[in-house]
Design a protein around this motif. Structure first.
Motif, PDB file in Angstrom:
ATOM      1  N   ARG A 170       0.823  -1.224   0.000  1.00  0.00           N
ATOM      2  CA  ARG A 170       0.000   0.000   0.000  1.00  0.00           C
ATOM      3  C   ARG A 170       0.850   1.265   0.000  1.00  0.00           C
TER       4      ARG A 170
ATOM      5  N   THR B   3      -2.841  11.390   9.507  1.00  0.00           N
ATOM      6  CA  THR B   3      -4.002  11.021   8.694  1.00  0.00           C
ATOM      7  C   THR B   3      -4.943  10.133   9.503  1.00  0.00           C
ATOM      8  N   SER B   4      -6.209  10.106   9.132  1.00  0.00           N
ATOM      9  CA  SER B   4      -7.156   9.258   9.854  1.00  0.00           C
ATOM     10  C   SER B   4      -6.808   7.781   9.675  1.00  0.00           C
ATOM     11  N   TRP B   5      -6.338   7.404   8.475  1.00  0.00           N
ATOM     12  CA  TRP B   5      -5.927   6.010   8.235  1.00  0.00           C
ATOM     13  C   TRP B   5      -4.727   5.678   9.108  1.00  0.00           C
TER      14      TRP B   5
ATOM     15  N   MET C 239      -5.845   5.141  12.735  1.00  0.00           N
ATOM     16  CA  MET C 239      -6.469   3.823  12.900  1.00  0.00           C
ATOM     17  C   MET C 239      -5.418   2.715  12.874  1.00  0.00           C
ATOM     18  N   MET C 240      -4.434   2.850  11.984  1.00  0.00           N
ATOM     19  CA  MET C 240      -3.372   1.847  11.909  1.00  0.00           C
ATOM     20  C   MET C 240      -2.597   1.801  13.222  1.00  0.00           C
TER      21      MET C 240
ATOM     22  N   SER D 216      -9.243  -3.610  11.570  1.00  0.00           N
ATOM     23  CA  SER D 216      -8.676  -4.075  10.298  1.00  0.00           C
ATOM     24  C   SER D 216      -9.681  -3.968   9.163  1.00  0.00           C
TER      25      SER D 216
ATOM     26  N   LEU E 293      -9.965  -0.428   8.173  1.00  0.00           N
ATOM     27  CA  LEU E 293      -8.810   0.033   7.401  1.00  0.00           C
ATOM     28  C   LEU E 293      -8.909  -0.394   5.938  1.00  0.00           C
TER      29      LEU E 293
ATOM     30  N   PRO F 271     -12.671   1.685   4.360  1.00  0.00           N
ATOM     31  CA  PRO F 271     -12.815   2.910   5.158  1.00  0.00           C
ATOM     32  C   PRO F 271     -14.101   3.674   4.867  1.00  0.00           C
TER      33      PRO F 271
END
Length: 132
Positions: A63, A78-80, A83-84, A123, A126, A129
């Protein structure tokens, strides 16, 4: 590289299913084949963690997220990325559980299972999203 990614995803998901299945169905008092193997191994947690970290890094690289970028403030903002890092933090919590409790019987296993399901939920968010 796409084939490597697909194989990594399958191994990652299969390992999670096996690990959570072992939490529910492994019985140290049983003489069944699966229980004897898991008991001889001392549980599957450390093995699962090793596979999941390895396949997770492969999937992140696919990715475009290298280990260096994972720690960058740009990614974390970042929002991603948030979350990660929530997922990584919870996985590290499971590693602490493995160190402190391991394969011994404990009522903390309920929290361990709950955290495992939260990680699965994160997960999914992610990969799909829809909330951010």
């Amino acid at each position: 590289m796409d084939l490597v990614y697909v194989i990594a995803v399958w191994i990652h998901v299969g390992t999670v299913a096996f690990w959570i299945g072992a939490m529910f169905f492994e019985d140290p008092a049983s003489n069944r084949f699966f229980s004897r193997i898991v008991d001889r191994m001392g549980g599957v947690g450390w093995y699962a963690q090793a596979v999941l970290w390895t396949t997770g890094i492969i999937m992140l690289n696919h990715r475009g997220v290298s280990v260096e970028r994972l720690f960058s403030s740009e990614f974390i903002s970042t929002s991603w990325g948030k979350m990660m890092w929530a997922k990584i933090g919870l996985v590290l919590l499971l590693a602490v559980f493995q160190v402190l409790v391991g394969h011994r019987a404990s009522k903390l296993i309920y929290g361990y299972v709950f955290v495992s399901f939260v990680i699965v939920g994160i997960s999914v968010m992610l990969v799909r999203p829809i909330l951010f």
